[in-house]
Scaffold this active site. Structure first.
Site, PDB file in Angstrom:
ATOM      1  N   ASP A 110       4.288  23.982  38.722  1.00  0.00           N
ATOM      2  CA  ASP A 110       2.752  23.169  39.002  1.00  0.00           C
ATOM      3  C   ASP A 110       2.288  23.581  37.848  1.00  0.00           C
ATOM      4  O   ASP A 110       1.453  24.750  37.644  1.00  0.00           O
ATOM      5  CB  ASP A 110       2.469  23.083  40.469  1.00  0.00           C
ATOM      6  CG  ASP A 110       1.280  22.229  40.964  1.00  0.00           C
ATOM      7  OD1 ASP A 110       1.098  20.945  40.120  1.00  0.00           O
ATOM      8  OD2 ASP A 110       0.142  22.788  41.958  1.00  0.00           O
TER       9      ASP A 110
ATOM     10  N   ASP B  55      -2.068  22.756  36.964  1.00  0.00           N
ATOM     11  CA  ASP B  55      -3.493  21.660  37.114  1.00  0.00           C
ATOM     12  C   ASP B  55      -4.967  22.052  36.576  1.00  0.00           C
ATOM     13  O   ASP B  55      -4.737  23.693  35.620  1.00  0.00           O
ATOM     14  CB  ASP B  55      -3.948  22.391  38.174  1.00  0.00           C
ATOM     15  CG  ASP B  55      -2.787  21.477  39.381  1.00  0.00           C
ATOM     16  OD1 ASP B  55      -2.139  20.299  38.975  1.00  0.00           O
ATOM     17  OD2 ASP B  55      -2.400  22.789  40.566  1.00  0.00           O
TER      18      ASP B  55
ATOM     19  N   ASN C  14       2.280  32.366  42.061  1.00  0.00           N
ATOM     20  CA  ASN C  14       0.793  31.697  41.259  1.00  0.00           C
ATOM     21  C   ASN C  14       0.021  32.334  39.748  1.00  0.00           C
ATOM     22  O   ASN C  14       0.265  33.680  40.145  1.00  0.00           O
ATOM     23  CB  ASN C  14      -0.238  31.006  42.035  1.00  0.00           C
ATOM     24  CG  ASN C  14       0.255  30.224  43.491  1.00  0.00           C
ATOM     25  OD1 ASN C  14       0.653  30.547  44.747  1.00  0.00           O
ATOM     26  ND2 ASN C  14       0.369  28.965  42.536  1.00  0.00           N
TER      27      ASN C  14
ATOM     28  N   GLU D 129       0.949  -0.995  -0.153  1.00  0.00           N
ATOM     29  CA  GLU D 129       0.257   0.067  -0.220  1.00  0.00           C
ATOM     30  C   GLU D 129       0.949   1.411  -0.120  1.00  0.00           C
ATOM     31  O   GLU D 129       0.325   2.323  -0.642  1.00  0.00           O
ATOM     32  CB  GLU D 129      -0.516   0.315   1.053  1.00  0.00           C
ATOM     33  CG  GLU D 129      -2.008  -1.306   1.358  1.00  0.00           C
ATOM     34  CD  GLU D 129      -2.884  -1.612   2.340  1.00  0.00           C
ATOM     35  OE1 GLU D 129      -3.965  -0.810   2.376  1.00  0.00           O
ATOM     36  OE2 GLU D 129      -3.138  -1.662   3.632  1.00  0.00           O
TER      37      GLU D 129
ATOM     38  N   ARG E  74       7.984  22.827  43.939  1.00  0.00           N
ATOM     39  CA  ARG E  74       7.831  22.142  42.992  1.00  0.00           C
ATOM     40  C   ARG E  74       8.742  23.088  42.748  1.00  0.00           C
ATOM     41  O   ARG E  74       7.851  24.887  42.405  1.00  0.00           O
ATOM     42  CB  ARG E  74       7.041  21.827  42.521  1.00  0.00           C
ATOM     43  CG  ARG E  74       5.813  22.439  42.592  1.00  0.00           C
ATOM     44  CD  ARG E  74       4.468  21.396  43.759  1.00  0.00           C
ATOM     45  NE  ARG E  74       3.211  22.701  44.150  1.00  0.00           N
ATOM     46  CZ  ARG E  74       3.206  22.074  44.385  1.00  0.00           C
ATOM     47  NH1 ARG E  74       3.422  21.744  46.262  1.00  0.00           N
ATOM     48  NH2 ARG E  74       1.332  22.818  44.993  1.00  0.00           N
TER      49      ARG E  74
ATOM     50  N   ARG F  61      10.982  19.151  37.622  1.00  0.00           N
ATOM     51  CA  ARG F  61       9.384  18.663  38.777  1.00  0.00           C
ATOM     52  C   ARG F  61       9.603  17.626  39.230  1.00  0.00           C
ATOM     53  O   ARG F  61      10.116  16.783  38.347  1.00  0.00           O
ATOM     54  CB  ARG F  61       8.266  18.981  38.116  1.00  0.00           C
ATOM     55  CG  ARG F  61       6.600  18.100  38.825  1.00  0.00           C
ATOM     56  CD  ARG F  61       6.843  19.442  40.235  1.00  0.00           C
ATOM     57  NE  ARG F  61       5.837  18.806  40.820  1.00  0.00           N
ATOM     58  CZ  ARG F  61       3.796  18.548  40.732  1.00  0.00           C
ATOM     59  NH1 ARG F  61       3.873  19.307  39.990  1.00  0.00           N
ATOM     60  NH2 ARG F  61       3.662  18.124  42.140  1.00  0.00           N
TER      61      ARG F  61
ATOM     62  N   GLU G 240      -6.588   6.549  10.081  1.00  0.00           N
ATOM     63  CA  GLU G 240      -7.179   7.195  11.563  1.00  0.00           C
ATOM     64  C   GLU G 240      -6.301   8.431  11.819  1.00  0.00           C
ATOM     65  O   GLU G 240      -6.682   9.368  11.988  1.00  0.00           O
ATOM     66  CB  GLU G 240      -7.281   6.382  12.628  1.00  0.00           C
ATOM     67  CG  GLU G 240      -8.887   5.246  12.575  1.00  0.00           C
ATOM     68  CD  GLU G 240      -8.119   4.079  12.463  1.00  0.00           C
ATOM     69  OE1 GLU G 240      -6.946   3.797  11.842  1.00  0.00           O
ATOM     70  OE2 GLU G 240      -8.732   2.853  12.631  1.00  0.00           O
TER      71      GLU G 240
ATOM     72  N   THR H 180       2.302  34.064  47.386  1.00  0.00           N
ATOM     73  CA  THR H 180       0.754  33.819  48.236  1.00  0.00           C
ATOM     74  C   THR H 180       1.865  32.998  48.662  1.00  0.00           C
ATOM     75  O   THR H 180       2.689  31.986  48.614  1.00  0.00           O
ATOM     76  CB  THR H 180      -0.074  33.262  47.396  1.00  0.00           C
ATOM     77  OG1 THR H 180       0.263  31.719  46.876  1.00  0.00           O
ATOM     78  CG2 THR H 180      -0.726  33.376  46.184  1.00  0.00           C
ATOM     79  N   GLU H 181       1.174  32.646  49.622  1.00  0.00           N
ATOM     80  CA  GLU H 181       1.869  31.447  51.333  1.00  0.00           C
ATOM     81  C   GLU H 181       1.354  30.507  50.600  1.00  0.00           C
ATOM     82  O   GLU H 181       0.439  29.731  49.925  1.00  0.00           O
ATOM     83  CB  GLU H 181       1.293  31.306  52.139  1.00  0.00           C
ATOM     84  CG  GLU H 181       1.904  33.310  52.868  1.00  0.00           C
ATOM     85  CD  GLU H 181       3.293  33.556  52.945  1.00  0.00           C
ATOM     86  OE1 GLU H 181       3.501  32.040  53.824  1.00  0.00           O
ATOM     87  OE2 GLU H 181       3.974  34.500  52.630  1.00  0.00           O
TER      88      GLU H 181
END
Length: 255
Positions: free
Chosen positions: A213, A215, A174, A21, A210, A201, A73, A161-162
């Protein structure tokens, strides 16, 4: 949603598991449905306000013949990805690949696969409290933007931030990132882990320090909970360092 459809674009290509093919090739027929809002071009009569189906057909042909895949696919997915990458106004792309000469040794009309990729909006929490924290965050945002299938559409202010979770450690930087993506949630999670690993990480202490991070906080309005991933993020309602930057870039969201 309105649609633009290209039916059975005839393409000669070299996809298949069998060596013959890939050597000799065969006929394929590719059909595409693009879902998008056509109200504006329906009133302006301006080609710039819609998808030029001639250009789209040429893109389909180019992508479909660029490589030799084992599976149709994969060929269908490559076409769907290319269409979403090229046309920001398209919300979803459905690609059907017919392979009428598939070597299955029985009488049949055609075999086919059909794949749909859609755009989604996700919000990611990002944090760092080791080393050059801002550099890690900047690197992560850059790597996200360079990832195939991800577009960074907004980045919140970065706040200090804490630490959260009871482990004694240094303060965090953050923020929250808004992305557009056609990756499913678990595939997106794998990409976030790759970026975290690229930034050094190490998962040694739960809620511990770390370098990076990442999420998944929200993914459209999906609700899911399995051993690998929970969406919405189960603890975000208790985290001001998530809610404050999220409210900055997405004040319309109601949790």
């Amino acid at each position: 949603m309105d649609r633009i459809t290209i039916e059975k674009l005839h393409i000669y290509a070299y996809h298949g598991v069998n060596a013959g093919e890939k050597e000799h090739g065969q006929d394929f027929f590719v059909s595409v449905t693009l879902s998008l809002d056509l109200y504006k071009p329906g009133h302006t009569d301006d080609l710039n306000d819609t998808v030029n189906y001639s250009d789209a057909a040429k893109l389909i042909h180019s992508v479909f013949t660029a490589e030799k895949y084992d599976l149709i696919e994969r060929a269908a997915a490559a076409v769907a990805e290319a269409l979403l990458d090229r046309y920001p106004s398209v919300d979803s792309a459905t690609v059907r690949v017919d392979k009428p000469d598939a070597p299955i040794g029985l009488e049949f009309d055609t075999v086919a696969v059909e794949i749909t990729l859609s755009r989604h909006i996700a919000y990611l929490g990002i944090g760092s409290n080791m080393g050059d924290r801002q550099a890690y965050i900047d690197k992560a945002v850059s790597m996200l933007g360079e990832s195939h299938g991800i577009a960074v559409t907004a980045v919140s202010s970065i706040i200090e931030t804490e630490p959260y979770g009871g482990v004694e450690q240094d303060p965090f930087l953050n923020g929250v990132i808004e992305i557009g993506t056609y990756m499913p949630p678990h595939v997106l999670l794998d990409r976030l882990h790759e970026i975290e690993n690229a930034c050094g990480r190490e998962r040694t202490v739960h809620w511990g320090p770390r370098t990076l991070d990442l999420d998944i906080l929200l993914y459209d309005d999906i609700r899911m909970n399995d051993k690998e991933l929970t969406i919405p993020h189960p603890d975000m309602k208790n985290r001001e360092f998530v809610l404050k930057p999220l409210a900055e870039i997405a004040p319309h969201i109601i949790l």
